[in-house]
Design a protein around this motif. Sequence first.
Motif, PDB file in Angstrom:
ATOM      1  N   VAL A 237       0.864  -1.179   0.000  1.00 52.10           N
ATOM      2  CA  VAL A 237       0.000   0.000   0.000  1.00 52.10           C
ATOM      3  C   VAL A 237       0.898   1.224   0.000  1.00 52.10           C
ATOM      4  O   VAL A 237       1.596   1.495   0.985  1.00 52.10           O
ATOM      5  N   THR A 238       0.906   1.966  -1.106  1.00 50.67           N
ATOM      6  CA  THR A 238       1.806   3.111  -1.232  1.00 50.67           C
ATOM      7  C   THR A 238       1.023   4.407  -1.371  1.00 50.67           C
ATOM      8  O   THR A 238      -0.100   4.426  -1.875  1.00 50.67           O
ATOM      9  N   PHE A 239       1.630   5.483  -0.895  1.00 53.18           N
ATOM     10  CA  PHE A 239       1.026   6.818  -0.938  1.00 53.18           C
ATOM     11  C   PHE A 239       2.027   7.797  -1.541  1.00 53.18           C
ATOM     12  O   PHE A 239       3.166   7.868  -1.091  1.00 53.18           O
ATOM     13  N   ASP A 240       1.589   8.564  -2.530  1.00 48.78           N
ATOM     14  CA  ASP A 240       2.454   9.552  -3.174  1.00 48.78           C
ATOM     15  C   ASP A 240       2.203  10.961  -2.642  1.00 48.78           C
ATOM     16  O   ASP A 240       1.092  11.274  -2.184  1.00 48.78           O
ATOM     17  N   ASP A 241       3.218  11.795  -2.713  1.00 50.71           N
ATOM     18  CA  ASP A 241       3.116  13.257  -2.574  1.00 50.71           C
ATOM     19  C   ASP A 241       3.142  13.789  -1.153  1.00 50.71           C
ATOM     20  O   ASP A 241       2.927  14.992  -0.938  1.00 50.71           O
ATOM     21  N   ILE A 266       8.056  13.998  -1.396  1.00 51.25           N
ATOM     22  CA  ILE A 266       8.694  15.130  -2.062  1.00 51.25           C
ATOM     23  C   ILE A 266       9.385  15.948  -0.975  1.00 51.25           C
ATOM     24  O   ILE A 266       8.720  16.538  -0.114  1.00 51.25           O
ATOM     25  N   ALA A 267      10.700  15.994  -0.995  1.00 46.50           N
ATOM     26  CA  ALA A 267      11.451  16.615   0.104  1.00 46.50           C
ATOM     27  C   ALA A 267      11.053  18.074   0.307  1.00 46.50           C
ATOM     28  O   ALA A 267      10.861  18.529   1.439  1.00 46.50           O
ATOM     29  N   ASP A 268      10.910  18.834  -0.773  1.00 48.16           N
ATOM     30  CA  ASP A 268      10.572  20.251  -0.675  1.00 48.16           C
ATOM     31  C   ASP A 268       9.224  20.492   0.003  1.00 48.16           C
ATOM     32  O   ASP A 268       8.996  21.565   0.569  1.00 48.16           O
ATOM     33  N   ALA A 269       8.340  19.503  -0.082  1.00 51.57           N
ATOM     34  CA  ALA A 269       6.993  19.693   0.447  1.00 51.57           C
ATOM     35  C   ALA A 269       6.895  19.410   1.946  1.00 51.57           C
ATOM     36  O   ALA A 269       5.911  19.802   2.595  1.00 51.57           O
ATOM     37  N   ILE A 270       7.884  18.730   2.515  1.00 55.97           N
ATOM     38  CA  ILE A 270       7.796  18.306   3.908  1.00 55.97           C
ATOM     39  C   ILE A 270       7.722  19.523   4.830  1.00 55.97           C
ATOM     40  O   ILE A 270       8.528  20.449   4.753  1.00 55.97           O
ATOM     41  N   GLY A 271       6.709  19.511   5.700  1.00 53.87           N
ATOM     42  CA  GLY A 271       6.517  20.585   6.663  1.00 53.87           C
ATOM     43  C   GLY A 271       5.777  21.783   6.120  1.00 53.87           C
ATOM     44  O   GLY A 271       5.543  22.750   6.856  1.00 53.87           O
ATOM     45  N   ALA A 272       5.375  21.742   4.842  1.00 51.79           N
ATOM     46  CA  ALA A 272       4.668  22.877   4.237  1.00 51.79           C
ATOM     47  C   ALA A 272       3.185  22.578   4.121  1.00 51.79           C
ATOM     48  O   ALA A 272       2.800  21.478   3.710  1.00 51.79           O
ATOM     49  N   GLY A 273       2.352  23.550   4.492  1.00 53.47           N
ATOM     50  CA  GLY A 273       0.911  23.391   4.333  1.00 53.47           C
ATOM     51  C   GLY A 273       0.388  22.147   5.033  1.00 53.47           C
ATOM     52  O   GLY A 273       0.669  21.904   6.203  1.00 53.47           O
ATOM     53  N   GLY A 294      11.342   7.917  -1.795  1.00 47.77           N
ATOM     54  CA  GLY A 294      11.491   9.150  -2.544  1.00 47.77           C
ATOM     55  C   GLY A 294      10.517   9.276  -3.701  1.00 47.77           C
ATOM     56  O   GLY A 294      10.149   8.285  -4.334  1.00 47.77           O
ATOM     57  N   HIS A 295      10.100  10.537  -3.983  1.00 46.94           N
ATOM     58  CA  HIS A 295       9.216  10.818  -5.115  1.00 46.94           C
ATOM     59  C   HIS A 295       9.767  11.970  -5.960  1.00 46.94           C
ATOM     60  O   HIS A 295       9.505  12.033  -7.158  1.00 46.94           O
ATOM     61  N   ALA A 296      10.512  12.860  -5.356  1.00 43.88           N
ATOM     62  CA  ALA A 296      11.247  13.949  -6.010  1.00 43.88           C
ATOM     63  C   ALA A 296      11.849  14.775  -4.893  1.00 43.88           C
ATOM     64  O   ALA A 296      11.319  14.802  -3.776  1.00 43.88           O
ATOM     65  N   TYR A 297      12.943  15.458  -5.173  1.00 44.47           N
ATOM     66  CA  TYR A 297      13.474  16.387  -4.185  1.00 44.47           C
ATOM     67  C   TYR A 297      12.762  17.729  -4.302  1.00 44.47           C
ATOM     68  O   TYR A 297      12.224  18.247  -3.335  1.00 44.47           O
ATOM     69  N   ALA A 298      12.732  18.285  -5.504  1.00 43.17           N
ATOM     70  CA  ALA A 298      12.160  19.616  -5.715  1.00 43.17           C
ATOM     71  C   ALA A 298      10.709  19.524  -6.163  1.00 43.17           C
ATOM     72  O   ALA A 298      10.368  18.709  -7.022  1.00 43.17           O
ATOM     73  N   THR A 299       9.856  20.363  -5.588  1.00 40.80           N
ATOM     74  CA  THR A 299       8.464  20.401  -6.038  1.00 40.80           C
ATOM     75  C   THR A 299       8.391  20.823  -7.498  1.00 40.80           C
ATOM     76  O   THR A 299       7.501  20.376  -8.233  1.00 40.80           O
ATOM     77  N   SER A 300       9.302  21.650  -7.947  1.00 44.23           N
ATOM     78  CA  SER A 300       9.301  22.073  -9.353  1.00 44.23           C
ATOM     79  C   SER A 300       9.628  20.908 -10.284  1.00 44.23           C
ATOM     80  O   SER A 300       9.055  20.787 -11.375  1.00 44.23           O
ATOM     81  N   GLU A 333      15.488   2.720  -0.009  1.00 41.46           N
ATOM     82  CA  GLU A 333      16.238   2.908  -1.247  1.00 41.46           C
ATOM     83  C   GLU A 333      15.302   2.845  -2.452  1.00 41.46           C
ATOM     84  O   GLU A 333      15.706   2.466  -3.545  1.00 41.46           O
ATOM     85  N   HIS A 334      14.047   3.238  -2.257  1.00 41.98           N
ATOM     86  CA  HIS A 334      13.041   3.054  -3.304  1.00 41.98           C
ATOM     87  C   HIS A 334      12.427   4.392  -3.698  1.00 41.98           C
ATOM     88  O   HIS A 334      12.403   5.337  -2.921  1.00 41.98           O
ATOM     89  N   PHE A 335      11.918   4.441  -4.938  1.00 35.56           N
ATOM     90  CA  PHE A 335      11.523   5.703  -5.539  1.00 35.56           C
ATOM     91  C   PHE A 335      10.264   5.492  -6.386  1.00 35.56           C
ATOM     92  O   PHE A 335      10.022   4.397  -6.892  1.00 35.56           O
ATOM     93  N   ALA A 336       9.455   6.546  -6.516  1.00 37.43           N
ATOM     94  CA  ALA A 336       8.321   6.551  -7.439  1.00 37.43           C
ATOM     95  C   ALA A 336       8.475   7.746  -8.374  1.00 37.43           C
ATOM     96  O   ALA A 336       8.678   8.872  -7.919  1.00 37.43           O
ATOM     97  N   TYR A 337       8.399   7.510  -9.680  1.00 36.45           N
ATOM     98  CA  TYR A 337       8.602   8.589 -10.649  1.00 36.45           C
ATOM     99  C   TYR A 337       7.494   9.641 -10.563  1.00 36.45           C
ATOM    100  O   TYR A 337       6.317   9.290 -10.440  1.00 36.45           O
ATOM    101  N   PRO A 338       7.826  10.915 -10.669  1.00 34.10           N
ATOM    102  CA  PRO A 338       6.784  11.933 -10.809  1.00 34.10           C
ATOM    103  C   PRO A 338       5.895  11.617 -12.017  1.00 34.10           C
ATOM    104  O   PRO A 338       6.404  11.342 -13.109  1.00 34.10           O
TER     105      PRO A 338
END
Length: 485
Positions: A237-241, A266-273, A294-300, A333-338
């Motif tokens: 069971v995975t959750f994105d974003d 998404i690292a940039d999103a952590i702690g925001a909103g 991991g899903h992305a470092y930068a929200t952009s 060590e796992h990732f989901a593509y944007p």
Amino acid sequence: MSAPSFDRRSVLRLAGASGLVVAGGAVLGGATALNGAATPAHAPSGRRPRYRRAVWSQQLQRGHGWTAAGAGTASSDLGDSADLARGNQSVRVTTDGSGRQSYVRRTGMTGLDLTGRMIRLTFRVEDTTRLARLAFYVGTDSFANHFVWQFHTHSATAANYVQSGEWVTVHLQWADVTSAAGTCSIGPTGVPSTKAGFTDMSFAVYDNAGGPVTYWLRAVELVPDTTSVFPKGVVSVTFDDSHGSVHDLARPVMDPYGFPGTSYNIADAIGAGGSLTIGRMRSLQDHSGWEMAGHAYATSAHAAGYGALTAQQVDDDFRRMREWLVSNGFTSEHFAYPHGAFGKTKDGVPVDLLAARHFTTARSIISETTESFAPAMPYRLKALTGITDGNGIGGTVLSRLTSAGGRLDRCATNGDWLILCLHRVVAGRPRSSTEISQSGLAALMKAISDRHIPVATVGEVIEYHTSRAPRRAASVPAPGYRGTA
């Protein structure tokens, strides 16, 4: 000028002391050279699943006995040696551009038992822009009786598992059989009428009637299927974003069952909103056994998608994400593509090859077939996405999983690795395909538990087949496990 073409060796072909040289002479920085290739500061640990040996194999070498024909076939070479993945030849076929079936097949073989086995196909399509779909048949009596897997339908807009010019490996499991004919049938819970005695096999290709397609078939093999390790299949069971609802609404539903999740962040999103905080991520990991991936470092970068970035930009985002996870005490060590996309960067480098420099697996949102264990291509993990209990909002309707003969029944009775991709959990009624209500999630968790299907994180599943000897999944919580509410 068109972008250069890269295969799985060319990404590691040129390296300098400051990083890996890729398209256009760009250097992927932030690492030192090792054995001719730049090594990231936090390279994967090597827990990629071991290659599974075939229990039956047709390598399509000299004297293979397979034929190429069909109304949609224009030409063929049963012993082509110009483009190889292994061995010294393969079968090459060119369709006639009419949209009719072209095939490579063999009939009258000694009866094959596919119980506890999956079919492994290795093939290549030169240019997928004119590809419509791919299917595979097993049967008897010259296919008077048969099962069909329609395992790839090509899309002009969505991510595709089959990419132009690449040798692709696909696993076909009984949980994914599409249809049947003659004396072969599929029961109400997805169980085939038989899994043995097959004498005929056919690899079928359809172009889109817009022009010919050239394809190669390299091997048709049988390997142990998911049930050899997970007898009733396994669900992740995975959750994105990084939505805060993962902690606030999903965790209270999953904890009583002892079910962990994988959160792709998404690292940039952590702690925001309304996003997760580092403290809540650590609580999920340390106290409920969740995986922080991991899903992305930068929200952009996430918003743009990796296909809109250069190889250097994508590699840098991968590197920063991995370093962020490690520096904050997260072990995944796992990732989901944007957007689930792993095609090429805007300067022509395959994104999944860059992912392999930093992570052990990477997940897509392709679901034309279900993932297997071990996966055929660990950097193209398949997942069923958009699961929702809302009405008229698109996505994957929850009943597709929970109803008789749905994905959960097929997982429990035939075995597969069912990776579920969710996003935001809401307290009330879902309003988009990326939302599921807390009550809907509760119904999903109960349906998994009622079928006694184990739930494990992506990282846990991968670890089961990285030891020297295959073993059954004994350390996953027992079916029906309840923790303290």
